[in-house]
Design a protein around this motif. Structure first.
Motif, PDB file in Angstrom:
ATOM      1  N   HIS A 121      39.484 -24.258  48.399  1.00  0.00           N
ATOM      2  CA  HIS A 121      40.727 -23.722  48.935  1.00  0.00           C
ATOM      3  C   HIS A 121      41.569 -24.828  49.570  1.00  0.00           C
ATOM      4  O   HIS A 121      41.073 -25.684  50.299  1.00  0.00           O
ATOM      5  CB  HIS A 121      40.480 -22.561  49.889  1.00  0.00           C
ATOM      6  CG  HIS A 121      39.859 -22.880  51.200  1.00  0.00           C
ATOM      7  ND1 HIS A 121      40.587 -23.215  52.324  1.00  0.00           N
ATOM      8  CD2 HIS A 121      38.563 -22.922  51.591  1.00  0.00           C
ATOM      9  CE1 HIS A 121      39.771 -23.408  53.345  1.00  0.00           C
ATOM     10  NE2 HIS A 121      38.533 -23.243  52.927  1.00  0.00           N
ATOM     11  N   ASP A 132      38.101 -28.767  56.463  1.00  0.00           N
ATOM     12  CA  ASP A 132      38.223 -27.376  55.988  1.00  0.00           C
ATOM     13  C   ASP A 132      39.665 -27.055  55.636  1.00  0.00           C
ATOM     14  O   ASP A 132      40.438 -26.627  56.509  1.00  0.00           O
ATOM     15  CB  ASP A 132      37.688 -26.400  57.057  1.00  0.00           C
ATOM     16  CG  ASP A 132      37.554 -24.993  56.474  1.00  0.00           C
ATOM     17  OD1 ASP A 132      37.488 -24.046  57.265  1.00  0.00           O
ATOM     18  OD2 ASP A 132      37.563 -24.845  55.236  1.00  0.00           O
ATOM     19  N   ASN A 133      40.045 -27.165  54.411  1.00  0.00           N
ATOM     20  CA  ASN A 133      39.174 -27.646  53.361  1.00  0.00           C
ATOM     21  C   ASN A 133      39.881 -28.709  52.530  1.00  0.00           C
ATOM     22  O   ASN A 133      39.857 -28.713  51.313  1.00  0.00           O
ATOM     23  CB  ASN A 133      38.683 -26.501  52.459  1.00  0.00           C
ATOM     24  CG  ASN A 133      37.576 -26.993  51.541  1.00  0.00           C
ATOM     25  OD1 ASN A 133      36.951 -28.011  51.772  1.00  0.00           O
ATOM     26  ND2 ASN A 133      37.369 -26.238  50.467  1.00  0.00           N
ATOM     27  N   GLU A 150      42.283 -18.335  51.525  1.00  0.00           N
ATOM     28  CA  GLU A 150      40.831 -18.274  51.734  1.00  0.00           C
ATOM     29  C   GLU A 150      40.515 -17.923  53.179  1.00  0.00           C
ATOM     30  O   GLU A 150      39.637 -17.095  53.456  1.00  0.00           O
ATOM     31  CB  GLU A 150      40.169 -19.611  51.365  1.00  0.00           C
ATOM     32  CG  GLU A 150      38.636 -19.557  51.331  1.00  0.00           C
ATOM     33  CD  GLU A 150      37.957 -19.792  52.668  1.00  0.00           C
ATOM     34  OE1 GLU A 150      36.738 -19.578  52.755  1.00  0.00           O
ATOM     35  OE2 GLU A 150      38.650 -20.174  53.643  1.00  0.00           O
ATOM     36  N   GLU A 151      41.272 -18.516  54.094  1.00  0.00           N
ATOM     37  CA  GLU A 151      40.969 -18.297  55.509  1.00  0.00           C
ATOM     38  C   GLU A 151      41.248 -16.864  55.956  1.00  0.00           C
ATOM     39  O   GLU A 151      40.796 -16.432  57.013  1.00  0.00           O
ATOM     40  CB  GLU A 151      41.758 -19.288  56.379  1.00  0.00           C
ATOM     41  CG  GLU A 151      41.406 -20.742  56.162  1.00  0.00           C
ATOM     42  CD  GLU A 151      39.973 -21.091  56.587  1.00  0.00           C
ATOM     43  OE1 GLU A 151      39.573 -22.247  56.391  1.00  0.00           O
ATOM     44  OE2 GLU A 151      39.239 -20.175  57.057  1.00  0.00           O
ATOM     45  N   ASP A 153      33.095 -26.284  49.922  1.00  0.00           N
ATOM     46  CA  ASP A 153      33.782 -25.828  51.138  1.00  0.00           C
ATOM     47  C   ASP A 153      32.849 -25.741  52.332  1.00  0.00           C
ATOM     48  O   ASP A 153      32.839 -24.754  53.077  1.00  0.00           O
ATOM     49  CB  ASP A 153      34.425 -24.448  50.876  1.00  0.00           C
ATOM     50  CG  ASP A 153      35.251 -23.945  52.056  1.00  0.00           C
ATOM     51  OD1 ASP A 153      35.438 -22.716  52.161  1.00  0.00           O
ATOM     52  OD2 ASP A 153      35.662 -24.780  52.886  1.00  0.00           O
ATOM     53  N   TYR A 189      30.578 -30.419  61.297  1.00  0.00           N
ATOM     54  CA  TYR A 189      31.436 -29.312  60.852  1.00  0.00           C
ATOM     55  C   TYR A 189      31.518 -28.214  61.919  1.00  0.00           C
ATOM     56  O   TYR A 189      32.579 -27.911  62.440  1.00  0.00           O
ATOM     57  CB  TYR A 189      30.889 -28.750  59.540  1.00  0.00           C
ATOM     58  CG  TYR A 189      31.847 -27.906  58.731  1.00  0.00           C
ATOM     59  CD1 TYR A 189      31.427 -26.683  58.199  1.00  0.00           C
ATOM     60  CD2 TYR A 189      33.135 -28.327  58.465  1.00  0.00           C
ATOM     61  CE1 TYR A 189      32.282 -25.902  57.439  1.00  0.00           C
ATOM     62  CE2 TYR A 189      34.012 -27.554  57.711  1.00  0.00           C
ATOM     63  CZ  TYR A 189      33.567 -26.342  57.196  1.00  0.00           C
ATOM     64  OH  TYR A 189      34.422 -25.570  56.435  1.00  0.00           O
TER      65      TYR A 189
HETATM   66 ZN   LIG Z   1      36.868 -23.333  54.259  1.00  0.00          ZN
END
Ligand SMILES: [Zn+2]
Length: 551
Positions: free
Chosen positions: A333, A345-346, A383-384, A425, A491
């Motif tokens: 994404h 991200d990302n 995506e988020e 991802d 992360y």
């Molecule tokens: Zn992501």
């Protein structure tokens, strides 16, 4: 970026032992292709350049915002320049309005003024200049007391203070041997020490906390305060984790009828997350009976009237008469949250997909012939907010999904021609292996394809599922969709959805390795005689055919 001497050696070693086209187990490994991808992806990798365009030039890429539009245009044009065909923006939606902010400041005013580290939550309305309000703490206030309060013109603290612990165990991690063994054996990973943290801290019941916060937010929101501030569930030393503002939904209203921050014309009370150390200081001052007054300023814009969004799609056409119209996909994404530049991200996954695409196009040119199957690139948006772009792509092109855990209700013809999808991802960490998503039949195939990269620590196949990202859109309709297993690095504790998610926290050697492996997996999926095996699934009717759809 400095390349570690061990790295260069590793590449040389891998060359020495490989045969031109080796058969390991029953699966063929095209070692000429692997050699090419390693030489160009690692020794001469461009992945960090792509990431710099995505992060430094385009910046935060919230779905619906001008920045993601610009990044999508760049990706489409760049893929075309590399020789990809049919590069286009695939529309999906409606998503709703876009939002982007240009300035945010929060500071204590009065006889001892000081600035706070603070970020706005996405889709918060502007304050239209600098505004001031007294701070009211309601984090643990009983409901009846809260009901009696007048919060108009106030800045409201809606969360209790949060204890901060020093990172005695370090922040960034790579999976150690014990953890890799647990993953390979599908056992839970051993817990890492939490030095200096009381055991209880980890087990706080987040669900109860969530319910309580939602109830408080509902009451506070109805009282139309000037602004709402909180301190987030993790983060310290200036790192703040923040996503979308929210409008508390009146009880009992169905999800699709609830007011959304993405509705055109809707005012959203400005909401901010501030550094926990600053939030706790204000709380301590209030407890001492001091009056605290905040100046708040947010300059943000909505982009209304064009609710649709886009995915970037492009292809390297297959050349094989029999299987050329079958599809292999690589994807990630491109959208991100808004408080930094969405590097891990990302941006990382998107840059890796771009680099894998460059390597594949380059290799096709080098060998004078394209892949047997069509290799398709997908850079998703939304995506988020719930895998929206990838799910729309799957629905439009391959199958109409059924309910959760249900087989798809209908298939497009292309469903039968889809060979496999690879996603990245999980941050900047290098590939340590791959999740099988329960598709055991792929284990021997992936074992063979990982073999040429064992020297780069990509060794492990774990049968489990990993969630929360775009491969699920494919897996859900019975298509082979996979996310690589990556080292966590920093992360979760530092970059995922934080205001420090910037290019500098991407690890170049890791992303070069990841792009090289993604290119190799895509190439081998495009070249093998059979498509990747699938998990057993009930086969519904075809959408494209005249047959009536099964409901
Ligand atoms: Zn992501």
């Amino acid at each position: 970026m400095q390349r570690s001497p061990r790295f260069v050696l590793a590449c040389a070693a891998a060359f020495a032992v490989s045969l031109p086209s080796a058969v390991t187990g029953q699966e063929t490994v095209d070692t000429d292709a692997v050699k090419f991808f390693r030489a160009n992806g690692i020794d001469d990798g461009k992945v960090m350049d792509h990431l710099s365009w995505i992060c430094d030039v385009f910046g935060p890429r919230l779905t619906g915002s001008p920045n993601i539009r610009a990044a999508q245009g760049w990706a489409k044009q760049t893929l075309t320049e590399w020789g990809f065909e049919n590069a286009h923006l695939e529309e999906w939606g409606p998503f709703g309005r876009g939002w982007q902010f240009s300035h945010c400041s929060v500071s204590v005013v009065g006889n001892n003024p000081w600035p706070l580290i603070a970020v706005p939550k996405a889709w918060s309305s502007s304050t239209n200049g600098r505004v001031e309000g007294d701070v009211v703490f309601v984090g643990d206030m009983p409901a009846d007391e809260l009901d009696a309060l007048d919060l108009a013109g106030k800045v409201v603290m809606v969360q209790t203070p949060r204890a901060v612990y020093e990172p005695f165990d370090g922040t960034a991690i790579r999976f150690n041997a014990e953890e890799m063994h647990a993953l390979a054996d599908d056992r839970p990973r051993p817990r890492r020490p939490q030095t200096g943290r009381p055991a209880t801290a980890a087990s706080t019941d987040w669900r109860a906390g969530f319910q309580r916060r939602r109830a408080i937010l509902q009451k506070v929101y109805a009282k139309k305060p000037l602004a709402i501030i909180d301190r987030g569930s993790k983060g310290d030393y200036g790192t703040i984790f923040a996503t979308s503002a929210s409008i508390p939904a009146p009880a009992g209203v169905p999800r699709d009828e609830r007011p959304s921050v993405r509705d055109d014309g809707r005012h959203v009370i400005p909401q901010f997350t501030v550094a926990v150390e600053h939030y706790n200081r204000i709380h301590r001052l209030l407890k001492k009976g001091a009056k605290v007054r905040l100046a708040v300023e947010l300059a943000a814009r909505y982009f209304e009237g064009s609710p649709m969004d886009q995915n970037v799609i492009a292809e390297l056409p297959g050349v094989d008469n029999r299987i050329g119209n079958q599809i292999v996909m690589i994807g990630a994404h491109l959208d991100s949250w808004h408080t930094a530049t969405g590097a891990t991200d990302n941006g990382a996954g998107s840059a890796v997909v771009m680099e894998a695409a460059r390597l594949l196009a380059h290799w096709a040119k080098e060998r004078g012939e394209g892949p047997r199957r069509t290799i398709r690139v997908g850079l998703w948006s939304g995506e988020e907010q719930g895998l929206l772009g990838s799910r729309a792509h799957v629905k439009k092109n391959y199958a109409e999904p059924g309910g959760r855990g249900e087989p798809p209700v209908a298939l497009h013809a292309a469903h039968a021609r889809f060979a496999g999808y690879f996603n990245l991802d999980n941050g900047t960490g290098r590939v340590r292996g791959i999740y099988l998503q329960g598709n055991e039949a792929c284990r021997p195939i992936f074992r063979s394809w990982l073999a040429p990269f064992h020297d780069l620590d990509a060794t492990t196949i774990t049968s489990g599922n990993t969630g929360g990202t775009d491969h699920l859109a494919f897996d859900r309709v019975g298509l082979p969709g996979f996310q690589f297993l990556q080292d966590p690095v920093a992360y979760s504790p530092r970059t995922h959805h934080s205001n420090m998610d910037n290019w500098d926290h991407a690890v170049a050697d890791d992303l070069k390795q990841a792009a090289t492996i993604m290119a190799s997996f895509a190439w081998h999926t495009a070249q093998r005689d059979e498509m990747l095996p699938r998990k057993p699934m009930e086969t519904p009717a075809l959408i494209d055919a005249a047959a009536p759809r099964r409901r």
